[in-house]
Design a protein around this motif. Structure first.
Motif, PDB file in Angstrom:
ATOM      1  N   MET A 361       6.000   8.432   3.878  1.00  0.00           N
ATOM      2  CA  MET A 361       4.553   8.340   4.017  1.00  0.00           C
ATOM      3  C   MET A 361       4.009   7.266   3.060  1.00  0.00           C
ATOM      4  N   LEU A 362       4.520   7.306   1.838  1.00  0.00           N
ATOM      5  CA  LEU A 362       4.074   6.352   0.829  1.00  0.00           C
ATOM      6  C   LEU A 362       4.412   4.917   1.250  1.00  0.00           C
ATOM      7  N   LYS A 363       5.618   4.746   1.758  1.00  0.00           N
ATOM      8  CA  LYS A 363       6.041   3.417   2.209  1.00  0.00           C
ATOM      9  C   LYS A 363       5.142   2.955   3.365  1.00  0.00           C
ATOM     10  N   GLY A 364       4.901   3.877   4.311  1.00  0.00           N
ATOM     11  CA  GLY A 364       4.048   3.563   5.459  1.00  0.00           C
ATOM     12  C   GLY A 364       2.656   3.153   4.998  1.00  0.00           C
ATOM     13  N   LYS A 365       2.091   3.884   4.052  1.00  0.00           N
ATOM     14  CA  LYS A 365       0.727   3.583   3.579  1.00  0.00           C
ATOM     15  C   LYS A 365       0.696   2.240   2.871  1.00  0.00           C
ATOM     16  N   LEU A 366       1.711   2.005   2.096  1.00  0.00           N
ATOM     17  CA  LEU A 366       1.762   0.765   1.335  1.00  0.00           C
ATOM     18  C   LEU A 366       1.864  -0.443   2.269  1.00  0.00           C
ATOM     19  N   LEU A 367       2.794  -0.351   3.222  1.00  0.00           N
ATOM     20  CA  LEU A 367       2.992  -1.483   4.132  1.00  0.00           C
ATOM     21  C   LEU A 367       1.776  -1.707   5.022  1.00  0.00           C
ATOM     22  N   TYR A 368       1.075  -0.637   5.360  1.00  0.00           N
ATOM     23  CA  TYR A 368      -0.040  -0.750   6.298  1.00  0.00           C
ATOM     24  C   TYR A 368      -1.316  -1.227   5.623  1.00  0.00           C
ATOM     25  N   ILE A 395       1.872 -15.072  -2.821  1.00  0.00           N
ATOM     26  CA  ILE A 395       2.923 -14.951  -3.840  1.00  0.00           C
ATOM     27  C   ILE A 395       3.379 -13.506  -4.067  1.00  0.00           C
ATOM     28  N   GLY A 396       2.623 -12.570  -3.536  1.00  0.00           N
ATOM     29  CA  GLY A 396       2.989 -11.172  -3.748  1.00  0.00           C
ATOM     30  C   GLY A 396       2.067 -10.270  -2.945  1.00  0.00           C
ATOM     31  N   ALA A 397       2.048  -8.979  -3.296  1.00  0.00           N
ATOM     32  CA  ALA A 397       1.197  -8.042  -2.562  1.00  0.00           C
ATOM     33  C   ALA A 397       0.560  -7.044  -3.507  1.00  0.00           C
ATOM     34  N   GLY A 398      -0.589  -6.524  -3.107  1.00  0.00           N
ATOM     35  CA  GLY A 398      -1.294  -5.520  -3.918  1.00  0.00           C
ATOM     36  C   GLY A 398      -1.830  -4.421  -3.012  1.00  0.00           C
ATOM     37  N   PHE A 399      -1.922  -3.226  -3.583  1.00  0.00           N
ATOM     38  CA  PHE A 399      -2.343  -2.038  -2.846  1.00  0.00           C
ATOM     39  C   PHE A 399      -3.652  -1.581  -3.497  1.00  0.00           C
ATOM     40  N   TYR A 400      -4.760  -1.586  -2.725  1.00  0.00           N
ATOM     41  CA  TYR A 400      -6.100  -1.362  -3.295  1.00  0.00           C
ATOM     42  C   TYR A 400      -6.756  -0.121  -2.695  1.00  0.00           C
ATOM     43  N   ARG A 401      -7.504   0.601  -3.545  1.00  0.00           N
ATOM     44  CA  ARG A 401      -8.121   1.854  -3.088  1.00  0.00           C
ATOM     45  C   ARG A 401      -9.217   1.623  -2.053  1.00  0.00           C
ATOM     46  N   VAL A 402     -10.160   0.704  -2.324  1.00  0.00           N
ATOM     47  CA  VAL A 402     -11.336   0.552  -1.454  1.00  0.00           C
ATOM     48  C   VAL A 402     -11.093  -0.472  -0.341  1.00  0.00           C
ATOM     49  N   ALA A 403     -10.523  -1.605  -0.704  1.00  0.00           N
ATOM     50  CA  ALA A 403     -10.329  -2.672   0.295  1.00  0.00           C
ATOM     51  C   ALA A 403      -9.438  -2.196   1.443  1.00  0.00           C
ATOM     52  N   SER A 404      -8.655  -1.144   1.230  1.00  0.00           N
ATOM     53  CA  SER A 404      -7.796  -0.611   2.289  1.00  0.00           C
ATOM     54  C   SER A 404      -8.600  -0.185   3.513  1.00  0.00           C
ATOM     55  N   TYR A 405      -9.884   0.158   3.320  1.00  0.00           N
ATOM     56  CA  TYR A 405     -10.689   0.645   4.445  1.00  0.00           C
ATOM     57  C   TYR A 405     -11.287  -0.464   5.299  1.00  0.00           C
ATOM     58  N   LEU A 406     -11.121  -1.740   4.884  1.00  0.00           N
ATOM     59  CA  LEU A 406     -11.721  -2.827   5.653  1.00  0.00           C
ATOM     60  C   LEU A 406     -11.044  -2.973   7.019  1.00  0.00           C
TER      61      LEU A 406
END
Ligand SMILES: C[S@@+](CC[C@H](N)C(=O)[O-])C[C@H]1O[C@@H](n2cnc3c(N)ncnc32)[C@H](O)[C@@H]1O
Length: 482
Positions: A361-368, A395-406
């Protein structure tokens, strides 16, 4: 002798009357239909009364629990250590004396134990102590108060998050003509904005450089270009390099010390195996997952050490994010084993927390939900195809709390920027925006591609059929979105 005899005779007489009465009763029950009807009615009445009494107790208890949680929620508690200790001792002593009275004292006793939990540095530990030391009925009441509190907090999540100063709120909107769920969560602006205005700025929950860039030109923590700066921690087996002392310190405290500093620097160590899998697999997400889990541990230890608790934990934040299920395969089984092995000796109980279901689930959320972090720096190498990004030089990736909802639009009104060339994301208006309007970015490069071409990419990568205004206009479909 006479007294004895008369007592015996008396007992016999009573017994005979009793037996006679029982026989008469049984006779009536078997033969008199009216008597049987009355008996049945009385039995039913008694059962009904019992049920009503039980229901009343249940309602009263539920009412008491709800009011108790509300009352405690509005109370303020001591903050300094000595006052906390005093308050804790008082509540526990009061609770004990109340439950000693018996059932009539159980409600108030539970309230005292619940209040004591509010000032105890490690509530989970205290719950375990309660379970062993207080009567089960009282423990159940305390436990129910806690459950009510948790449910209330979860139900109010979108009233409290995102914080007002981020100028956005999450709102449910109807979805049209997609194979997806009927309702989706959208990010809505709470203010008017002009093109170029920064709507909000956000730091990631976890981020990582592309493995091929790790250890040379960019900071392992904030992903900024090093420009000659080089801060390292000698005990760090991962060999991470930072752009500043502050980035090094943050990385070491939040995750690096837990994950990569150990006496075992042999190539077969768990730390070396994770490091190798990231480098040789050329994928950053296992490292992001490890950092995410380590940050969760850090958050918990901080909570115990300082007694200060964030309103919502990192886990609360990611729980609501959408994701695509990842099917378990040999690759995932290896990753899970690696992660469990790494954490098992460091945090007791963590290997159980990293269940297959939770990891996937964590991997799925992160990748999505993660964003590609782009920079002004010209990246010549062909890096791993990354998560959401419409820009080159990722250059890399980041996982964000709010921007995820865009949500995505092929004609968006905002854009993701990294103005400081690090992992701090800004959402910037690209069109005039009115308060109440949905904010959308572009998940893909739009250019002059036609709708079917764009939809294909979105369908392949994100598994949804784009229903943005541009696509609807191009295909002549009707927007029925509420
Ligand atoms: C990363 S999430 C964004 C937040 C999400 N809307 C939610 O409900 O939590 C991506 C999902 O949003 C929805 N979505 C985003 N953009 C969309 C679009 N242009 N058309 C249809 N669905 C979209 C799809 O359900 C997609 O799976």
């Amino acid at each position: 002798m006479e007294i004895k005899k008369s007592v015996v005779l008396g007992i016999c007489a009573v017994a005979i009357v009793g037996i006679g009465y029982a026989v008469y009763w049984d006779y009536l029950r078997q033969t008199d239909p009216e008597f049987r009807r009355k008996l049945k009615k009385n039995k039913k009445k008694a059962a009904k009364a019992r049920r009503a009494a039980a229901e009343e107790t249940k309602v009263k208890t539920a009412d008491f629990l709800r009011k108790a949680v509300e009352q405690v929620g509005s109370e303020s508690f001591p903050t300094d250590v000595a006052a906390k200790e005093k308050y804790f001792m008082e509540q526990v002593a009061k609770g004990e004396s109340l439950f000693a009275v018996g059932e009539s004292g159980y409600h108030d006793a539970a309230l005292c134990f619940y209040k004591a939990l509010k000032v105890y540095p490690n509530p989970v530990e205290l719950i375990m102590i309660y379970q062993k030391t207080i009567p089960e009925a009282v423990f159940t009441l305390v436990y129910e108060m806690m459950s009510i509190e948790v449910k209330k907090k979860q139900a109010e999540y979108f009233e409290n998050f995102p914080p007002k100063e981020m100028n956005v709120k999450v709102q449910e909107v109807n979805q049209i003509s997609t194979s997806d769920d009927l309702v989706r969560r959208a990010l809505i602006s709470t203010k008017d904005f002009e093109p170029g205005d920064v709507i909000f700025v956000e730091h990631p929950i976890a981020s990582a450089l592309d493995p091929s860039l790790e250890g040379n030109e960019f900071c392992s923590y904030c992903l900024k270009e090093l420009n000659g700066a080089k801060f390292v921690d000698e005990s760090d087996l991962f060999g991470a390099i930072y752009c500043s002392e502050s980035c090094k310190d943050k990385a070491m405290t939040e995750y690096e010390t837990l994950l990569f500093t150990t006496r075992d620097d042999s190539p077969s160590s768990k730390e070396a195996r994770l490091k190798d899998s990231v480098k040789s697999g050329k994928v950053k997400y296992p490292l992001m997952i490890a950092r995410f889990l380590a940050k969760m541990v850090h958050e918990e230890t901080q909570k115990v050490a300082t007694g200060i608790e964030e309103e919502y934990s990192t886990w609360d934040h990611i729980e609501r994010l959408r994701f695509l299920s990842v099917n378990p395969s040999d690759k995932e089984s290896k990753e899970i084993k690696l992660m469990r092995d790494l954490f098992e000796t460091k945090v007791p109980g963590m290997e159980e927390f990293i269940s297959e279901e939770r990891y996937l689930m964590l991997k799925g959320k992160l990748l999505y939900n993660a964003y590609g972090i782009h920079t002004d720096h010209n990246i010549k190498e062909n890096l791993e195809e990354t998560v959401r990004s419409s820009q080159p030089n990722v250059i890399g990736a980041g996982f964000y709390r709010v921007a995820s909802y865009l949500a995505h639009s092929c004609s968006p009104n905002t854009e993701v920027r990294f103005p400081d060339n690090n992992n701090v994301l800004s959402i910037v208006a690209t069109k005039p925006i009115k308060a109440g309007e949905e904010l959308r970015i572009s998940y893909i490069r739009v250019g002059d591609r036609n709708c079917s071409n764009r939809r294909n990419e979105l369908e392949t990568k994100w598994r949804f059929n784009c229903t943005c205004t541009k696509c609807l206009e191009e295909t002549g479909e009707v927007d029925t979105t509420a």
